[in-house]
Design a protein around this motif. Sequence first.
Motif, PDB file in Angstrom:
ATOM      1  N   ARG A   1      11.124  65.380  11.561  1.00 32.84           N
ATOM      2  CA  ARG A   1      11.182  64.251  10.609  1.00 32.84           C
ATOM      3  C   ARG A   1      12.044  63.122  11.188  1.00 32.84           C
TER       4      ARG A   1
ATOM      5  N   LYS B   1      14.253  55.854   3.550  1.00 34.39           N
ATOM      6  CA  LYS B   1      12.837  56.204   3.775  1.00 34.39           C
ATOM      7  C   LYS B   1      12.629  57.700   4.055  1.00 34.39           C
ATOM      8  N   TYR B   2      13.626  58.337   4.647  1.00 37.39           N
ATOM      9  CA  TYR B   2      13.407  59.722   5.103  1.00 37.39           C
ATOM     10  C   TYR B   2      14.412  60.726   4.532  1.00 37.39           C
TER      11      TYR B   2
ATOM     12  N   TYR C   1      10.695  57.064  15.654  1.00 38.00           N
ATOM     13  CA  TYR C   1       9.480  56.465  16.219  1.00 38.00           C
ATOM     14  C   TYR C   1       9.155  55.162  15.469  1.00 38.00           C
ATOM     15  N   GLN C   2       9.299  55.215  14.145  1.00 42.95           N
ATOM     16  CA  GLN C   2       9.034  54.008  13.350  1.00 42.95           C
ATOM     17  C   GLN C   2       9.995  52.887  13.720  1.00 42.95           C
ATOM     18  N   LEU C   3      11.214  53.246  13.993  1.00 39.87           N
ATOM     19  CA  LEU C   3      12.213  52.235  14.339  1.00 39.87           C
ATOM     20  C   LEU C   3      12.087  51.741  15.789  1.00 39.87           C
TER      21      LEU C   3
ATOM     22  N   GLU D   1      10.059  61.331  13.802  1.00 42.84           N
ATOM     23  CA  GLU D   1       9.086  60.418  13.181  1.00 42.84           C
ATOM     24  C   GLU D   1       9.800  59.134  12.727  1.00 42.84           C
ATOM     25  N   ALA D   2      10.964  59.284  12.122  1.00 42.04           N
ATOM     26  CA  ALA D   2      11.718  58.113  11.649  1.00 42.04           C
ATOM     27  C   ALA D   2      12.138  57.236  12.826  1.00 42.04           C
TER      28      ALA D   2
ATOM     29  N   ARG E   1       9.407  52.144  18.179  1.00 44.31           N
ATOM     30  CA  ARG E   1       8.183  51.852  18.948  1.00 44.31           C
ATOM     31  C   ARG E   1       8.128  50.358  19.250  1.00 44.31           C
TER      32      ARG E   1
END
Length: 426
Positions: free
Chosen positions: A415, A384-385, A421-423, A418-419, A425
């Motif tokens: 970045r 994804k990143y 954070y997606q995993l 952010e990645a 949260r």
Amino acid sequence: MIRRNFLGVLTGSSLSLHPGLKLLSDEYLSEIARLPAGVHPAVLATDEDYWAQVGQAYTTSPQIINLNNGGVSPSPQIVQDAVERYNRYANEAPTYYMWRIMDQGREPLRENLATYAGCSAEEIAINRNATEALDTIIMGLPLEKGDEVVMTRYDYPNMLHAWRQRELRDGIKIRYAALELPVENEEQIVQSFTAQMTSRTRVVHITHIINWNGQILPVRKIAEEAHKRGAEVVIDAAHSFAHLDYKIPDLGGDYLGTSLHKWLSAPIGSGMLWIKREKISKIFPLIPNDSPRSENIRKFENLGTRSFPIEQAIGVALKFQEAIGNQRKEARLRYLKNYWAEEAAKLPKIKLNTSLDHRYSCALAHVGVEGKEASEIESFLFSKYKIHTSPIKWEALNGVRITPHVYTTLKDLDRLKEALYQLGRG
Ligand SMILES: Cc1ncc(COP(=O)(O)O)c(C=O)c1O
């Protein structure tokens, strides 16, 4: 100011973009060294302009964000160019240029490495990697059946395998210190080692920075305890050399091995062995020469045909390291780790498996995600990143190791944040 001065060096009228390599590298290195004079390393650690200039020395991939600099570090362009230049010479007449010309560079290189490491040149052997350096000690130490070695299950696999082979072959016994990672208690760490030391302990093997999660061990204190009991100390400095600011004798060991293609950014396939002078004669070389009992450290360099271009370009990497300076580099690496890790640690599903205390970690950190396997996290970050990390499932650790380097930018780490954070949260 720093930026303007530096860009002047790269684009100024006195230099074209492709001047003689030597000219560019010397000017570049002196600018990197000079610009931050008088700036405290902790302040410089946050100066993005300065680190952007340092980063320009590297040829980083524009496609991916490499956060696995712990495996092997890339070399700056000037180091890569030196390897290529020496390689072209070598191929004009290999036996002449390698064995008569480049061979003369080994002694000055030994001197330079020794000055950097704070020891005598007579204690330094140049070889190909940490495995070769440490195996020289592990296989070369005279030990008898029943002698004991203390180490941990978090030591590097190659080193565990080497000691276990001696166990199998010579009947020595390994006792494992019960280290739990991460740990923020120096006494507890030392105690985990001393608890395994007995009257049969001959060697204590200590990894200065544990590769799995970046844990820094209090080497000197453990070494003192080992010496009190008459045991010798082998230090695996694969991850600490040119990463943490120290001189080798300050660690208090008897033997030390490191790769130079990790934090020194030397060419891939370069390493170094340090042996306290009075111990040299008793270590049998892994690859013997005609006098294996010699007190001359060069007996460990009888490696057969090897790459002189790689070896000689180590000197360029050393110049680059010295231009940045150990303290500045260590401060920047720790700043980069904390930049992402402090925030990530607050996310409900994230488990940071590395201390944020400067005494126990620097650049490397390991992070897990509740309910996810190491390989899943790694593949999410990459697919994804396009963030490249190292999946690590070892003993109690299950997650990815994230390792920035001096060329890593805050944008890259934003970045990553952010990645994560997606995993992580809720
Ligand atoms: C702690 C530690 N020791 C030794 C090594 C071996 O290094 P090399 O593969 O360069 O021999 C590594 C490599 O990652 C390491 O992390």
